[in-house]
Design an enzyme around this catalytic site. Sequence first.
Site, short mmCIF file in Angstrom:
data_model
loop_
_atom_site.label_atom_id
_atom_site.label_comp_id
_atom_site.label_asym_id
_atom_site.label_seq_id
_atom_site.Cartn_x
_atom_site.Cartn_y
_atom_site.Cartn_z
N SER A 38 -1.51 -8.98 0.64
CA SER A 38 -0.77 -7.72 0.80
C SER A 38 0.23 -7.52 -0.34
O SER A 38 0.51 -6.39 -0.74
CB SER A 38 -0.07 -7.65 2.16
OG SER A 38 0.88 -8.68 2.30
N ALA A 261 5.71 -14.04 -7.73
CA ALA A 261 5.48 -13.67 -9.12
C ALA A 261 4.00 -13.73 -9.47
O ALA A 261 3.49 -12.87 -10.20
CB ALA A 261 6.27 -14.59 -10.04
N ASP A 263 1.50 -13.18 -7.49
CA ASP A 263 0.82 -12.03 -6.90
C ASP A 263 1.09 -10.78 -7.72
O ASP A 263 0.19 -9.95 -7.92
CB ASP A 263 1.31 -11.83 -5.46
CG ASP A 263 1.09 -13.05 -4.59
OD1 ASP A 263 0.09 -13.75 -4.80
OD2 ASP A 263 1.93 -13.31 -3.70
#
Length: 325
Positions: A38, A261, A263
């Site tokens: 997400s 970071a 992601d």
Amino acid sequence: MSADVVTFGETMVLLEAASSGPLRYVDSFTKRYGGAESNVAIGISKLGYQSLWMSKVGEDEFGQFLIQKIRGEGVNTDYVQTYQGAPTGLYIKEMRRPGDQRVTYYRAGSAASFFNKEDLNEQQIASAKVLHITGITPLLSESCSEAVFKAIDMAKKHNVLVSFDPNLRFTLMGRIGEEKAKQLMRDIAAKSDLVMPGLDEAEWLYGTNDEAEIAQTLFAEGVSKVVIKNGGEYSFYAEAKGEQGRVPSFEIKQIVDAIGAGDGFAAGVLAGILEGKSLQNAVHFAAAVGALVVSSPGDIEGLPTRAEVDAFIEQKEGHSGGVLR
């Protein structure tokens, strides 16, 4: 409307200690949330593209909180299901002292671990440009692992690019053991088009820290693009039928919170690819995204907009990031 990037996996509620010290002395917490997939979906949305996240959450207030918040960030949550038989996962972040953060997970048997291949929507995957997978999801349960391979098969069937970030979680490997987990990660990587491990993850998976050698191993298995992150120093990139090299990381004066970071970096690479940038310039763009993420607390609070990334690059390098192709 079809999404540019489709992903699925567990998102949990985060209770972040409001003061430093052992949790026994902490009286209040800030409620946030985070989940690798997400996070990427939100990062994609903020960078101007359409994203869709599939999952299961508990039939509880925390589950409704997650859906509300993630939808509020512009992510399509229409395929997130509430599950009565298990709760929404939870994790707690402890600030022992400056630079010493500890995270405790309460996710065993969570609603998301009951996600299965029947919960996938093939039409949404088929109409996407990218399917993004992490190595966290297949470790949650056997049904989640089956869903990962089924989703990849769906993407391949419809010529959708498969992106894989191993995002290794050793605490989740106890269910099957480290050796089986390593083979599982390698099997997923071999089925992917774009693989984005950290250098330490790649070394654990392939037994060497030689980036070019790792890339060649992946190319031999059918992967077309490889990006290997080396912390705050640089990122290595290579294409099976193209160039390879290193892109330096941006220097940051103070790292506020490094969690998330990777992601943000993944979202930056995918946004660059969606825009038609070269892999080198997509990685350069992603490095700026990652730098901005570590400058803010929380998993998603620091995820930047496209304008913010361009302004950051211009400030650092004296030119508009928008001209990079």
